[in-house]
Design a protein around this motif. Structure first.
Motif, mmCIF file in Angstrom:
data_model
loop_
_atom_site.group_PDB
_atom_site.id
_atom_site.type_symbol
_atom_site.label_atom_id
_atom_site.label_comp_id
_atom_site.label_asym_id
_atom_site.label_seq_id
_atom_site.Cartn_x
_atom_site.Cartn_y
_atom_site.Cartn_z
ATOM 1 N N LEU A 43 0.825 -1.216 0.000
ATOM 2 C CA LEU A 43 0.000 0.000 0.000
ATOM 3 C C LEU A 43 0.855 1.260 0.000
ATOM 4 O O LEU A 43 0.336 2.357 -0.204
ATOM 5 C CB LEU A 43 -0.937 0.006 1.218
ATOM 6 C CG LEU A 43 -1.974 -1.115 1.246
ATOM 7 C CD1 LEU A 43 -2.675 -1.159 2.602
ATOM 8 C CD2 LEU A 43 -2.974 -0.943 0.105
ATOM 9 N N GLY A 44 2.142 1.111 0.242
ATOM 10 C CA GLY A 44 3.040 2.259 0.229
ATOM 11 C C GLY A 44 2.751 3.266 1.335
ATOM 12 O O GLY A 44 3.080 4.434 1.202
ATOM 13 N N GLY A 45 2.115 2.802 2.412
ATOM 14 C CA GLY A 45 1.820 3.690 3.530
ATOM 15 C C GLY A 45 0.647 4.625 3.276
ATOM 16 O O GLY A 45 0.405 5.541 4.053
ATOM 17 N N ARG A 46 -0.071 4.402 2.183
ATOM 18 C CA ARG A 46 -1.172 5.310 1.813
ATOM 19 C C ARG A 46 -2.490 4.549 1.713
ATOM 20 O O ARG A 46 -2.538 3.432 1.212
ATOM 21 C CB ARG A 46 -0.857 5.983 0.483
ATOM 22 C CG ARG A 46 0.339 6.928 0.566
ATOM 23 C CD ARG A 46 0.667 7.560 -0.773
ATOM 24 N NE ARG A 46 0.898 6.605 -1.841
ATOM 25 C CZ ARG A 46 2.041 5.948 -2.053
ATOM 26 N NH1 ARG A 46 3.056 6.143 -1.255
ATOM 27 N NH2 ARG A 46 2.152 5.112 -3.073
ATOM 28 N N ALA A 47 -3.549 5.199 2.138
ATOM 29 C CA ALA A 47 -4.896 4.623 2.061
ATOM 30 C C ALA A 47 -5.576 5.150 0.805
ATOM 31 O O ALA A 47 -6.383 6.069 0.854
ATOM 32 C CB ALA A 47 -5.694 4.987 3.310
ATOM 33 N N GLU A 48 -5.204 4.580 -0.343
ATOM 34 C CA GLU A 48 -5.747 5.032 -1.621
ATOM 35 C C GLU A 48 -6.515 3.895 -2.282
ATOM 36 O O GLU A 48 -6.103 2.732 -2.214
ATOM 37 C CB GLU A 48 -4.619 5.497 -2.536
ATOM 38 C CG GLU A 48 -3.896 6.707 -1.966
ATOM 39 C CD GLU A 48 -2.711 7.134 -2.814
ATOM 40 O OE1 GLU A 48 -2.298 6.384 -3.727
ATOM 41 O OE2 GLU A 48 -2.189 8.220 -2.542
ATOM 42 N N PRO A 49 -7.614 4.209 -2.939
ATOM 43 C CA PRO A 49 -8.424 3.160 -3.583
ATOM 44 C C PRO A 49 -7.625 2.260 -4.521
ATOM 45 O O PRO A 49 -7.827 1.045 -4.542
ATOM 46 C CB PRO A 49 -9.489 3.949 -4.350
ATOM 47 C CG PRO A 49 -9.593 5.257 -3.633
ATOM 48 C CD PRO A 49 -8.213 5.541 -3.111
ATOM 49 N N GLU A 50 -6.701 2.840 -5.261
ATOM 50 C CA GLU A 50 -5.903 2.046 -6.198
ATOM 51 C C GLU A 50 -5.044 1.032 -5.457
ATOM 52 O O GLU A 50 -4.860 -0.097 -5.918
ATOM 53 C CB GLU A 50 -5.009 2.945 -7.058
ATOM 54 C CG GLU A 50 -5.759 3.956 -7.888
ATOM 55 C CD GLU A 50 -6.166 5.217 -7.102
ATOM 56 O OE1 GLU A 50 -5.635 5.471 -6.000
ATOM 57 O OE2 GLU A 50 -7.051 5.929 -7.603
#
Length: 180
Positions: A43-50
């Motif tokens: 997730l790369g530390g991010r809460a993104e839909p993609e």
């Protein structure tokens, strides 16, 4: 107060799916904690839909028992952060901007904040698990979507509804030691 994580038990194979072709009865399909955190790191530390969509695709390639194991590890990580001391910390949502005031947390929003800590990665999770004051800060409360990753991957993999129940409850207030 240091967070304690109970020892893991084997996955409930009856909830993992019905076919050996999916690994429901193969104990080797349990994820290790390292594997769980490697998947979270995608997730790369991010809460993104993609990122969540990509994680669902990745997990859907695993056997059903491994997908259930991902959910078990997530519940364990959330349970470890479930405490009165952490919920008392001032928390902001990234959507509100860095200068916004902290707001009182409901049980649901505190769950989303704990999910954001997990999404931030193992190092961040460990820091917050070791020091409740490290929970203070700005978190992406869109991390709620992490709760739906394993069920979506399971449905994609098996074509069946998600029925797996984790041993630990991730809801706020379920960790009796954290609220004592």
């Amino acid at each position: 107060m240091t967070a304690t994580v109970p020892s893991e038990k084997p996955a409930d194979d009856s909830a993992a799916g019905s076919g050996d072709e999916l690994g429901a009865t193969d104990p080797a399909t349990r994820l290790t904690p390292e594997q769980f955190w490697q998947y979270v790191a995608e997730l790369g530390g991010r809460a993104e839909p993609e990122g969540f969509a990509a994680l669902i695709e990745t997990l859907a390639q695993l056997r059903s028992a491994a997908i259930c194991s991902f959910a078990d590890h997530l519940a364990t990580a959330l349970y470890a952060l479930d405490s009165r001391d952490r919920m008392a910390q001032p928390i902001r949502d990234t959507a509100d901007g860095p200068d916004s005031p902290a707001f009182p947390l409901s049980k649901e929003v505190f769950l989303y904040a704990r999910l954001a800590v997990v999404v931030a990665g193992r190092e961040t999770w460990q820091r917050v698990a070791d020091d409740p004051s490290a929970m203070a800060g700005t978190w992406d409360l869109g991390a709620e979507e992490l709760l739906y990753v394993a069920p979506a991957a399971f449905a994609q993999r098996t074509g069946s509804d998600w029925t797996h129940r984790t041993e630990l409850d991730h809801t706020t207030g379920s960790n009796a030691d954290g609220w004592a």
